[in-house]
Design a protein around this motif. Sequence first.
Motif, PDB file in Angstrom:
ATOM      1  N   PRO A  16      11.296 -10.812  48.105  1.00 29.30           N
ATOM      2  CA  PRO A  16      12.216 -11.698  47.361  1.00 29.30           C
ATOM      3  C   PRO A  16      12.396 -11.212  45.919  1.00 29.30           C
ATOM      4  CG  PRO A  16      10.081 -12.759  47.605  1.00 29.30           C
ATOM      5  CD  PRO A  16      10.016 -11.491  48.410  1.00 29.30           C
ATOM      6  N   VAL A  17      13.609 -11.025  45.523  1.00 27.77           N
ATOM      7  CA  VAL A  17      13.906 -10.518  44.176  1.00 27.77           C
ATOM      8  C   VAL A  17      15.048 -11.324  43.568  1.00 27.77           C
ATOM      9  CG1 VAL A  17      13.131  -8.171  44.658  1.00 27.77           C
ATOM     10  CG2 VAL A  17      15.521  -8.803  45.076  1.00 27.77           C
ATOM     11  N   ARG A  18      15.147 -11.224  42.269  1.00 29.39           N
ATOM     12  CA  ARG A  18      16.297 -11.763  41.527  1.00 29.39           C
ATOM     13  C   ARG A  18      16.642 -10.750  40.439  1.00 29.39           C
ATOM     14  NH1 ARG A  18      17.007 -17.847  39.394  1.00 29.39           N
ATOM     15  NH2 ARG A  18      17.385 -18.042  41.620  1.00 29.39           N
ATOM     16  N   ILE A  19      17.889 -10.329  40.412  1.00 35.65           N
ATOM     17  CA  ILE A  19      18.339  -9.299  39.466  1.00 35.65           C
ATOM     18  C   ILE A  19      19.458  -9.893  38.623  1.00 35.65           C
ATOM     19  CG2 ILE A  19      19.330  -7.000  39.210  1.00 35.65           C
ATOM     20  CD1 ILE A  19      18.168  -6.341  41.980  1.00 35.65           C
ATOM     21  N   TRP A  20      19.309  -9.820  37.296  1.00 31.39           N
ATOM     22  CA  TRP A  20      20.310 -10.318  36.360  1.00 31.39           C
ATOM     23  C   TRP A  20      21.070  -9.137  35.768  1.00 31.39           C
ATOM     24  CZ3 TRP A  20      20.659 -15.650  35.579  1.00 31.39           C
ATOM     25  CH2 TRP A  20      19.597 -16.408  36.079  1.00 31.39           C
TER      26      TRP A  20
ATOM     27  N   ASN B 108      20.506 -12.786  44.091  1.00 32.45           N
ATOM     28  CA  ASN B 108      19.337 -13.452  44.649  1.00 32.45           C
ATOM     29  C   ASN B 108      19.226 -13.113  46.130  1.00 32.45           C
ATOM     30  OD1 ASN B 108      18.774 -15.353  42.238  1.00 32.45           O
ATOM     31  ND2 ASN B 108      20.939 -15.661  42.682  1.00 32.45           N
ATOM     32  N   GLY B 109      17.996 -13.055  46.582  1.00 34.45           N
ATOM     33  CA  GLY B 109      17.766 -12.809  47.994  1.00 34.45           C
ATOM     34  C   GLY B 109      16.550 -11.933  48.205  1.00 34.45           C
ATOM     35  N   THR B 110      16.588 -11.120  49.230  1.00 34.12           N
ATOM     36  CA  THR B 110      15.454 -10.259  49.570  1.00 34.12           C
ATOM     37  C   THR B 110      15.898  -8.806  49.615  1.00 34.12           C
ATOM     38  OG1 THR B 110      15.875 -10.542  51.943  1.00 34.12           O
ATOM     39  CG2 THR B 110      14.330 -12.071  50.897  1.00 34.12           C
ATOM     40  N   LEU B 111      14.943  -7.938  49.325  1.00 36.14           N
ATOM     41  CA  LEU B 111      15.187  -6.499  49.341  1.00 36.14           C
ATOM     42  C   LEU B 111      14.380  -5.904  50.501  1.00 36.14           C
ATOM     43  CD1 LEU B 111      16.619  -4.221  47.766  1.00 36.14           C
ATOM     44  CD2 LEU B 111      14.491  -3.915  46.502  1.00 36.14           C
ATOM     45  N   PRO B 112      15.031  -5.403  51.544  1.00 37.88           N
ATOM     46  CA  PRO B 112      14.286  -4.853  52.693  1.00 37.88           C
ATOM     47  C   PRO B 112      13.554  -3.567  52.310  1.00 37.88           C
ATOM     48  CG  PRO B 112      16.572  -5.356  53.263  1.00 37.88           C
ATOM     49  CD  PRO B 112      16.474  -5.403  51.774  1.00 37.88           C
ATOM     50  N   ILE B 113      12.264  -3.488  52.738  1.00 32.60           N
ATOM     51  CA  ILE B 113      11.466  -2.272  52.540  1.00 32.60           C
ATOM     52  C   ILE B 113      10.765  -1.951  53.864  1.00 32.60           C
ATOM     53  CG2 ILE B 113      11.106  -2.812  50.097  1.00 32.60           C
ATOM     54  CD1 ILE B 113       8.165  -3.465  50.891  1.00 32.60           C
ATOM     55  N   PHE B 114      10.263  -0.730  53.996  1.00 28.33           N
ATOM     56  CA  PHE B 114       9.501  -0.308  55.167  1.00 28.33           C
ATOM     57  C   PHE B 114       8.126   0.139  54.691  1.00 28.33           C
ATOM     58  CE2 PHE B 114      13.836  -0.056  56.601  1.00 28.33           C
ATOM     59  CZ  PHE B 114      13.777  -0.531  57.898  1.00 28.33           C
ATOM     60  N   TYR B 115       7.119  -0.562  55.212  1.00 26.42           N
ATOM     61  CA  TYR B 115       5.731  -0.286  54.805  1.00 26.42           C
ATOM     62  C   TYR B 115       4.898  -0.105  56.067  1.00 26.42           C
ATOM     63  CZ  TYR B 115       1.157  -0.961  52.621  1.00 26.42           C
ATOM     64  OH  TYR B 115      -0.132  -0.804  52.193  1.00 26.42           O
ATOM     65  N   ARG B 116       4.344   1.087  56.215  1.00 27.74           N
ATOM     66  CA  ARG B 116       3.505   1.428  57.368  1.00 27.74           C
ATOM     67  C   ARG B 116       4.244   1.186  58.683  1.00 27.74           C
ATOM     68  NH1 ARG B 116      -2.447  -0.981  55.577  1.00 27.74           N
ATOM     69  NH2 ARG B 116      -2.684   0.360  53.717  1.00 27.74           N
TER      70      ARG B 116
END
Length: 388
Positions: A94-98, A79-87
């Motif tokens: 925010p994502v959740r991966i099982w 659980n948490g956030t996935l950093p991305i770079f946009y413009r």
Amino acid sequence: RNPGKNRPLPSPFRPPTPEIRLEVMSSNWEVSVPSCGYRNKARVVQDVKELLIQTRSLTAKVEGYVFNDGKSAQLVSLNGTLPIFYRGNQYNIPVRIWVSREYPNQPPIAYVTPTKGMRIHRGHPNVDESGVVYMSGNVWNAGSTLSTLCALLAQRFSVKPPVYAVSSNRARPPVARPTVRAQPVYPKATARPDAKATYQNGYSHPSAHLYQQANPYADPKAQLKESLLRQARAALTTRAEERLTAQTQEINRLLECKSKLQQGGLYLTQSSAAMNREKEQLERSIKLMEEKEKSILTWITENKDKEIDVDTAIDGRDTWSRQILEEVAKDHAIEDTIYTLDKALEDGQITLEVFLRQVRRLSKQQFRHRFLALKISERQQQRSAMQM
């Protein structure tokens, strides 16, 4: 608008440091992994640690995951956030991966979980309105890891972010979500020698649609319909399996009942045959007794007015009958003699020594007479059975 914008963070895929590795290895989630039923526990722990070291914004824990059919399982979730770079700016998605139980032979199950001030982009090529992540092409095999998955998600989301911020002064109507959350369902998996080839050939993993279905700007209604159809198929499959199990048990019960009935029928047939034989034997015995009775009545009628000699009135019809009659008479005579000796002992007419000597001698004789009478009776019964 820049939803979730913050100052730039270091790259989420930097090499691990010893301090972080020690912190990850001491987490509580690792203690609960053996109870989750993973087939490859060591691989799960290794890949989760690697991802937590590389992406500091994610945390791991073990919690319950509920499937569409109502069943639940304890799985490792990130659980948490996935950093991305946009413009040129950094955003946190925010994502959740099982982590699925068949990992790494089966891919993880990924969701985008927007916060209160976020909405999912309608018609996003990789995320539907319920947050389920889709990937086009065969991007997963047994050699893939959680880190490669997150790197791929960050790359896709950097092209088009899956969420946008909702402005307070310019409210945008929220996107309608389906009532039932589109959750992948675990099938009954079997051993797969070549995991990579299997996925490329269309193996139906719980989240196989995340990586094999292309969903370029699909119609939200069509996505909702497809999600509901998947849930309906899963529910029908579960009900069909339950019905099949119940019918199999009922068939086994009926077969067992049939076997018992067949055994009971065989027992009744044998008992009926034995009763018929006994009935026939009784009928013959009754007929023989009637003949004997008739013969006795005839003899009484013929000798009614004659003087009868008691000693010669009763005689056997053959040698065995006369012999058994004589032996029985001797047996009874000895019995009377012993009784008389007992009375004489009580009256004092004979001594105890004389009484014991005579009783011993008479008892030996009585035994021989009784034994002989019994043997003759057995021979007579055998002869009567053979004649019948």
